[in-house]
Design an enzyme around this catalytic site. Structure first.
Site, mmCIF file in Angstrom:
data_model
loop_
_atom_site.group_PDB
_atom_site.id
_atom_site.type_symbol
_atom_site.label_atom_id
_atom_site.label_comp_id
_atom_site.label_asym_id
_atom_site.label_seq_id
_atom_site.Cartn_x
_atom_site.Cartn_y
_atom_site.Cartn_z
ATOM 1 C CE LYS A 150 -4.461 -1.549 1.665
ATOM 2 N NZ LYS A 150 -4.266 -2.961 2.066
ATOM 3 C CD GLU A 162 -10.735 4.684 1.608
ATOM 4 O OE1 GLU A 162 -10.751 5.887 1.279
ATOM 5 O OE2 GLU A 162 -10.006 3.837 1.048
ATOM 6 C CB SER A 217 -0.092 -8.207 -0.890
ATOM 7 O OG SER A 217 -0.866 -9.025 -0.033
HETATM 8 C C1 LIG Z 1 -5.072 -4.019 1.874
HETATM 9 C C2 LIG Z 1 -4.356 -5.263 1.605
HETATM 10 C C3 LIG Z 1 -4.757 -6.151 0.588
HETATM 11 C C4 LIG Z 1 -5.993 -5.953 -0.221
HETATM 12 O O1 LIG Z 1 -6.004 -4.816 -1.033
HETATM 13 P P1 LIG Z 1 -5.829 -4.900 -2.603
HETATM 14 O O2 LIG Z 1 -6.191 -3.553 -3.067
HETATM 15 O O3 LIG Z 1 -6.767 -5.961 -3.102
HETATM 16 O O4 LIG Z 1 -4.425 -5.257 -2.863
HETATM 17 C C5 LIG Z 1 -3.974 -7.270 0.325
HETATM 18 N N1 LIG Z 1 -2.871 -7.535 1.065
HETATM 19 C C6 LIG Z 1 -2.468 -6.722 2.056
HETATM 20 C C7 LIG Z 1 -1.241 -7.078 2.826
HETATM 21 C C8 LIG Z 1 -3.192 -5.566 2.364
HETATM 22 O O5 LIG Z 1 -2.783 -4.773 3.366
#
Ligand SMILES: *Cc1c(COP(=O)(O)O)cnc(C)c1O
Length: 401
Positions: free
Chosen positions: A94, A116, A382
């Site tokens: 993010k 948000e 992610s």
């Molecule tokens: C917020 C988040 C997601 C989901 O958000 P996407 O916009 O679908 O990527 C996935 N993995 C992590 C670690 C997150 O913090």
């Protein structure tokens, strides 16, 4: 074989195929046009890109490595590689779009960003970028989420963000977005709205996608350098869809690469038990854009659920709806239990504690490995799981922990 033409950008009204657009007031449309014009200008501006790339490299720690998960691969019979977005500053992908959005707001002369947050991950990334670049930061968060997500709330406070508790409705992410929009309507002269995924009205899906595409650009180059060839499969979890589109964009034109988006099946197939918008949703409108949306037979937006709070949004990014409609990406599901198992599996096999969101992608990679041995699978990891450890130990302890 007929080549499928993949639309890279939305049309001038913000549609990817049938999805996206701008279902907002004329007043807001005029303001979003300014954001669009500035984005189009700055995305090709050398000074802007030099500054952003410098931050991504020296502040966030890009490029993030690709790691060959040797033990997991040996156990399940395919070669599993992880794109380590968990190693970014603040622990997830993010920060990539947060730095881009806050830098854009600053170039536009804004003094504040409004955002948000659900689980607090986007809030923390925004508060971080705002602290760094010297902008004020208002974060709208449901009161239920504030109670649940103490560590992230405390992080945002320490970073100097102003947290506004949202008490309407269910007091979670959906209401937080509603309230943040309202506040932005009153403050758009000095503030910029900064959404947390590839969702919302045009131009936000394309803007967030642009800043996340660095993941796929790096990953494609890295996996070729490391293994001499493209992967057979690319896998990412899909909440709103930003980490997924980021890595997918590196491989969409490589027809031989199978791409999988993993949605959260939560507790089951019934409405309210999951957050699998592409799998179970129907066309609908939420937060100013059209997408596949979880809704009941009367068109009321359903509550979304997943053990991973970063995935529990009833809608999904319009580009994913489009990629699903043309069949370029296969969307499938993983349930809570499978995600928790994968959370422990990656921790125990590789010494990497993944975010519960990312655990969905890991679980799916393990399924693919069993189904297609000897394939090369690239997973977008992610985020890291520090935020989830108390919750997992309390609710899903392993017998030996
Ligand atoms: C917020 C988040 C997601 C989901 O958000 P996407 O916009 O679908 O990527 C996935 N993995 C992590 C670690 C997150 O913090």
């Amino acid at each position: 074989m007929n080549k499928i033409k993949i639309e890279k950008l939305p049309d001038e009204t913000g549609f990817f195929g049938n999805y996206g657009g701008q279902y907002i007031s004329d007043e807001l449309k005029a303001e979003f046009k300014k954001i669009y014009d500035n984005f189009i200008y700055y995305k090709d501006d050398k000074e802007f890109n030099d500054e952003l790339n410098d931050l991504l490299k020296h502040y966030s720690g890009r490029e993030t490595p690709i790691y060959y998960a040797k033990n997991l691969s040996k156990k399940y019979g395919a070669d599993i590689y992880l794109k380590r977005e968990d190693l970014n500053h603040t622990g997830a992908h993010k920060i990539n779009h947060s730095l881009g959005e806050v830098l854009l707001a600053k170039k536009m002369g804004k003094t504040k960003v409004i955002a948000e947050t659900g689980a607090g991950q986007h809030g923390v990334a925004m508060a971080t970028a705002a602290a760094l670049l010297g902008l004020q930061c208002d974060i709208y968060m449901g009161e239920v989420d504030i109670q649940k997500e103490k560590p992230n709330v405390n992080r945002m406070k320490i970073l100097g963000a102003n947290i506004i508790s949202v008490t309407s409705g269910a007091g979670t992410l959906k209401e937080a977005v509603d309230e943040a929009f309202k506040a932005y309507m009153n403050e758009y002269k000095t503030a910029m709205y900064a959404i947390g995924s590839v969702v919302g009205p045009h131009p936000f899906p394309m803007l967030v996608e642009h800043f996340q595409s660095v993941v796929g650009r790096e990953a494609r180059k890295q996996i070729i350098e490391m293994t001499g060839a493209l992967p057979d499969c690319v896998v990412a979890c899909v909440g709103g869809g930003s980490n997924a589109i980021g890595i997918f964009n590196g491989f969409l034109d490589d027809e031989e690469v199978n791409i999988y988006g993993v949605e959260p099946l939560g507790k089951g197939e019934k409405l309210g038990e999951n957050a699998a918008s592409i799998t179970y949703g129907k066309d609908g409108i939420i937060h100013g854009f059209k997408c596949l949306l979880l809704q009941d037979e009367n068109g009321e937006i359903a509550n979304a659920y997943s053990v991973a709070s970063g995935l529990d949004y009833p809608g999904v990014g319009p580009k994913h709806c489009y990629l699903n409609s043309i069949g370029r990406v296969k969307y499938d599901t993983v349930n809570d239990k499978e995600a928790i198992d994968a959370f422990y599996e990656l921790s125990r096999e590789e010494g990497i504690i993944p975010a519960l969101e990312s655990s969905h992608a890991v679980a799916y990679a393990i399924k693919l490995a069993k189904q297609y041995p000897n394939k090369k699978i690239l997973v977008n990891l992610s985020g890291r799981g520090d935020k989830d450890i108390d919750f997992v130990l309390e609710h899903f302890p392993k017998s030996d922990s």
